[in-house]
Write a protein that holds these residues in place. Structure first.
Motif, PDB file in Angstrom:
ATOM      1  N   LEU A   1       0.844  -1.191   0.000  1.00 22.44           N
ATOM      2  CA  LEU A   1       0.000   0.000   0.000  1.00 22.44           C
ATOM      3  C   LEU A   1       0.878   1.238   0.000  1.00 22.44           C
ATOM      4  O   LEU A   1       2.006   1.215   0.495  1.00 22.44           O
ATOM      5  N   GLN A   2       0.336   2.297  -0.551  1.00 22.01           N
ATOM      6  CA  GLN A   2       1.056   3.568  -0.542  1.00 22.01           C
ATOM      7  C   GLN A   2       0.281   4.564   0.312  1.00 22.01           C
ATOM      8  O   GLN A   2      -0.947   4.589   0.299  1.00 22.01           O
ATOM      9  N   HIS A   3       1.026   5.349   1.080  1.00 21.19           N
ATOM     10  CA  HIS A   3       0.413   6.452   1.811  1.00 21.19           C
ATOM     11  C   HIS A   3       0.392   7.614   0.831  1.00 21.19           C
ATOM     12  O   HIS A   3       1.420   8.184   0.505  1.00 21.19           O
ATOM     13  N   ARG A   4      -0.792   7.905   0.342  1.00 19.78           N
ATOM     14  CA  ARG A   4      -0.966   8.888  -0.728  1.00 19.78           C
ATOM     15  C   ARG A   4      -0.907  10.299  -0.170  1.00 19.78           C
ATOM     16  O   ARG A   4      -1.392  10.569   0.922  1.00 19.78           O
ATOM     17  N   SER A   5      -0.341  11.194  -0.952  1.00 18.55           N
ATOM     18  CA  SER A   5      -0.230  12.584  -0.524  1.00 18.55           C
ATOM     19  C   SER A   5      -1.594  13.254  -0.436  1.00 18.55           C
ATOM     20  O   SER A   5      -1.747  14.260   0.245  1.00 18.55           O
ATOM     21  N   ASP A   6      -2.613  12.679  -1.092  1.00 14.71           N
ATOM     22  CA  ASP A   6      -3.951  13.270  -1.057  1.00 14.71           C
ATOM     23  C   ASP A   6      -4.870  12.589  -0.045  1.00 14.71           C
ATOM     24  O   ASP A   6      -6.083  12.730  -0.105  1.00 14.71           O
ATOM     25  N   GLY A   7      -4.299  11.842   0.901  1.00 14.88           N
ATOM     26  CA  GLY A   7      -5.140  11.184   1.897  1.00 14.88           C
ATOM     27  C   GLY A   7      -4.435  10.055   2.597  1.00 14.88           C
ATOM     28  O   GLY A   7      -3.239  10.109   2.845  1.00 14.88           O
ATOM     29  N   GLY A   8      -5.195   8.992   2.885  1.00  9.73           N
ATOM     30  CA  GLY A   8      -4.668   7.861   3.637  1.00  9.73           C
ATOM     31  C   GLY A   8      -3.941   6.862   2.762  1.00  9.73           C
ATOM     32  O   GLY A   8      -3.415   7.186   1.691  1.00  9.73           O
ATOM     33  N   TRP A   9      -3.950   5.625   3.219  1.00 14.80           N
ATOM     34  CA  TRP A   9      -3.300   4.531   2.511  1.00 14.80           C
ATOM     35  C   TRP A   9      -4.199   4.047   1.384  1.00 14.80           C
ATOM     36  O   TRP A   9      -5.418   4.093   1.480  1.00 14.80           O
ATOM     37  N   GLY A  10      -3.589   3.566   0.306  1.00 14.48           N
ATOM     38  CA  GLY A  10      -4.361   3.040  -0.809  1.00 14.48           C
ATOM     39  C   GLY A  10      -3.509   2.162  -1.706  1.00 14.48           C
ATOM     40  O   GLY A  10      -2.299   2.032  -1.526  1.00 14.48           O
ATOM     41  N   LEU A  11      -4.175   1.559  -2.661  1.00  9.59           N
ATOM     42  CA  LEU A  11      -3.485   0.746  -3.660  1.00  9.59           C
ATOM     43  C   LEU A  11      -2.833   1.658  -4.686  1.00  9.59           C
ATOM     44  O   LEU A  11      -3.397   2.693  -5.047  1.00  9.59           O
ATOM     45  N   PRO A  12      -1.666   1.274  -5.192  1.00 11.35           N
ATOM     46  CA  PRO A  12      -1.087   2.062  -6.283  1.00 11.35           C
ATOM     47  C   PRO A  12      -1.946   1.928  -7.535  1.00 11.35           C
ATOM     48  O   PRO A  12      -2.431   0.835  -7.858  1.00 11.35           O
ATOM     49  N   GLY A  13      -2.153   3.033  -8.198  1.00 14.47           N
ATOM     50  CA  GLY A  13      -2.963   3.019  -9.407  1.00 14.47           C
ATOM     51  C   GLY A  13      -3.414   4.420  -9.758  1.00 14.47           C
ATOM     52  O   GLY A  13      -3.123   5.380  -9.055  1.00 14.47           O
ATOM     53  N   GLY A  14      -4.135   4.524 -10.856  1.00 17.09           N
ATOM     54  CA  GLY A  14      -4.607   5.832 -11.282  1.00 17.09           C
ATOM     55  C   GLY A  14      -5.380   5.772 -12.578  1.00 17.09           C
ATOM     56  O   GLY A  14      -5.814   4.708 -13.015  1.00 17.09           O
ATOM     57  N   ILE A  15      -5.505   6.933 -13.198  1.00 13.55           N
ATOM     58  CA  ILE A  15      -6.357   7.128 -14.362  1.00 13.55           C
ATOM     59  C   ILE A  15      -5.617   6.797 -15.660  1.00 13.55           C
ATOM     60  O   ILE A  15      -4.441   7.123 -15.831  1.00 13.55           O
ATOM     61  N   MET A  16      -6.348   6.187 -16.573  1.00 10.76           N
ATOM     62  CA  MET A  16      -5.839   5.801 -17.881  1.00 10.76           C
ATOM     63  C   MET A  16      -5.519   7.036 -18.721  1.00 10.76           C
ATOM     64  O   MET A  16      -6.238   8.035 -18.685  1.00 10.76           O
TER      65      MET A  16
ATOM     66  N   GLY B   1      12.517  -4.725  -8.903  1.00 15.40           N
ATOM     67  CA  GLY B   1      13.010  -3.394  -8.580  1.00 15.40           C
ATOM     68  C   GLY B   1      12.931  -3.105  -7.094  1.00 15.40           C
ATOM     69  O   GLY B   1      12.560  -3.954  -6.283  1.00 15.40           O
ATOM     70  N   ASP B   2      13.286  -1.885  -6.770  1.00 13.60           N
ATOM     71  CA  ASP B   2      13.282  -1.427  -5.384  1.00 13.60           C
ATOM     72  C   ASP B   2      12.235  -0.334  -5.216  1.00 13.60           C
ATOM     73  O   ASP B   2      12.024   0.480  -6.119  1.00 13.60           O
ATOM     74  N   ILE B   3      11.629  -0.312  -4.044  1.00 13.07           N
ATOM     75  CA  ILE B   3      10.637   0.719  -3.759  1.00 13.07           C
ATOM     76  C   ILE B   3      11.327   2.082  -3.727  1.00 13.07           C
ATOM     77  O   ILE B   3      12.353   2.257  -3.070  1.00 13.07           O
ATOM     78  N   VAL B   4      10.747   3.019  -4.457  1.00 16.36           N
ATOM     79  CA  VAL B   4      11.213   4.404  -4.472  1.00 16.36           C
ATOM     80  C   VAL B   4      10.006   5.278  -4.151  1.00 16.36           C
ATOM     81  O   VAL B   4       8.987   5.212  -4.845  1.00 16.36           O
ATOM     82  N   ILE B   5      10.128   6.068  -3.112  1.00 11.34           N
ATOM     83  CA  ILE B   5       9.045   6.959  -2.702  1.00 11.34           C
ATOM     84  C   ILE B   5       9.307   8.323  -3.326  1.00 11.34           C
ATOM     85  O   ILE B   5      10.321   8.950  -3.034  1.00 11.34           O
ATOM     86  N   ASP B   6       8.384   8.765  -4.184  1.00  7.70           N
ATOM     87  CA  ASP B   6       8.614  10.001  -4.922  1.00  7.70           C
ATOM     88  C   ASP B   6       8.359  11.268  -4.108  1.00  7.70           C
ATOM     89  O   ASP B   6       8.795  12.344  -4.490  1.00  7.70           O
ATOM     90  N   GLY B   7       7.641  11.168  -2.995  1.00  3.91           N
ATOM     91  CA  GLY B   7       7.376  12.340  -2.178  1.00  3.91           C
ATOM     92  C   GLY B   7       6.318  13.271  -2.752  1.00  3.91           C
ATOM     93  O   GLY B   7       5.962  14.268  -2.129  1.00  3.91           O
ATOM     94  N   VAL B   8       5.838  12.961  -3.947  1.00  4.59           N
ATOM     95  CA  VAL B   8       4.796  13.779  -4.569  1.00  4.59           C
ATOM     96  C   VAL B   8       3.462  13.049  -4.454  1.00  4.59           C
ATOM     97  O   VAL B   8       2.547  13.522  -3.789  1.00  4.59           O
ATOM     98  N   GLU B   9       3.342  11.891  -5.120  1.00  2.22           N
ATOM     99  CA  GLU B   9       2.113  11.101  -5.019  1.00  2.22           C
ATOM    100  C   GLU B   9       2.159  10.151  -3.829  1.00  2.22           C
ATOM    101  O   GLU B   9       1.124   9.799  -3.288  1.00  2.22           O
TER     102      GLU B   9
END
Length: 151
Positions: free
Chosen positions: A34-49, A109-117
């Motif tokens: 799970l990712q701790h999203r910058s726009d809220g709580g924890w969630g699955l990685p993903g997004g809009i097509m 690969g290795d987890i990289v936290i972008d600090g943005v999303e």
């Protein structure tokens, strides 16, 4: 998200139907990423097509952008849509999401936290999902908990 920005210039905040994808990633200990999203709580990685992408490509791109991981084989778990997936975001934009939920153990690969999303990315036991798990992500995960435990 250039496509959505262009649409928003034309329609403003009116509701849009937006397809997207999320990916349930499980490790060897059967924990879920799970990712701790910058726009809220924890969630699955993903997004809009984006234009020209398949749902699978959307899931792979979003996982890499948000976690640094590369995804291989994906299994479609389900499609979520309808009134329960209406969102009104902080800026007033309205949307109905149509979300493909995939699962995989095939990541490199290795987890990289972008600090943005993503503010943080970590694995959680399936039986101990965080309290502040976003309601959308919870609804994507819970129907498959028993299957994922044996997957």
């Amino acid at each position: 998200m250039g496509y959505v920005r262009e649409l928003r210039k034309l329609v403003g905040n009116r509701p849009l139907i937006l397809p997207g994808a999320v990916v349930i990633i499980l490790n060897e200990q059967n924990e879920i990423l799970l990712q701790h999203r910058s726009d809220g709580g924890w969630g699955l990685p993903g997004g809009i097509m984006e234009l020209g992408e398949s749902m699978e490509e959307t899931g792979r791109r979003e996982v890499q952008e948000e976690t640094g991981l590369k995804v291989g084989e994906l299994e479609l778990m389900g499609i979520f849509s309808g009134e329960d997936y209406f969102l009104k975001v902080a800026n007033g934009d309205e949307l109905y999401s149509v979300t493909a939920v995939y699962a995989t153990r095939d990541v490199t690969g290795d987890i990289v936290i972008d600090g943005v999303e993503s503010l943080d990315v970590q694995y959680f036991p399936l039986a101990a999902l965080p309290e502040n798990l976003a309601s959308g992500s919870r609804s994507y995960i819970e129907p498959y908990l028993s299957k994922l435990k044996d997957w």
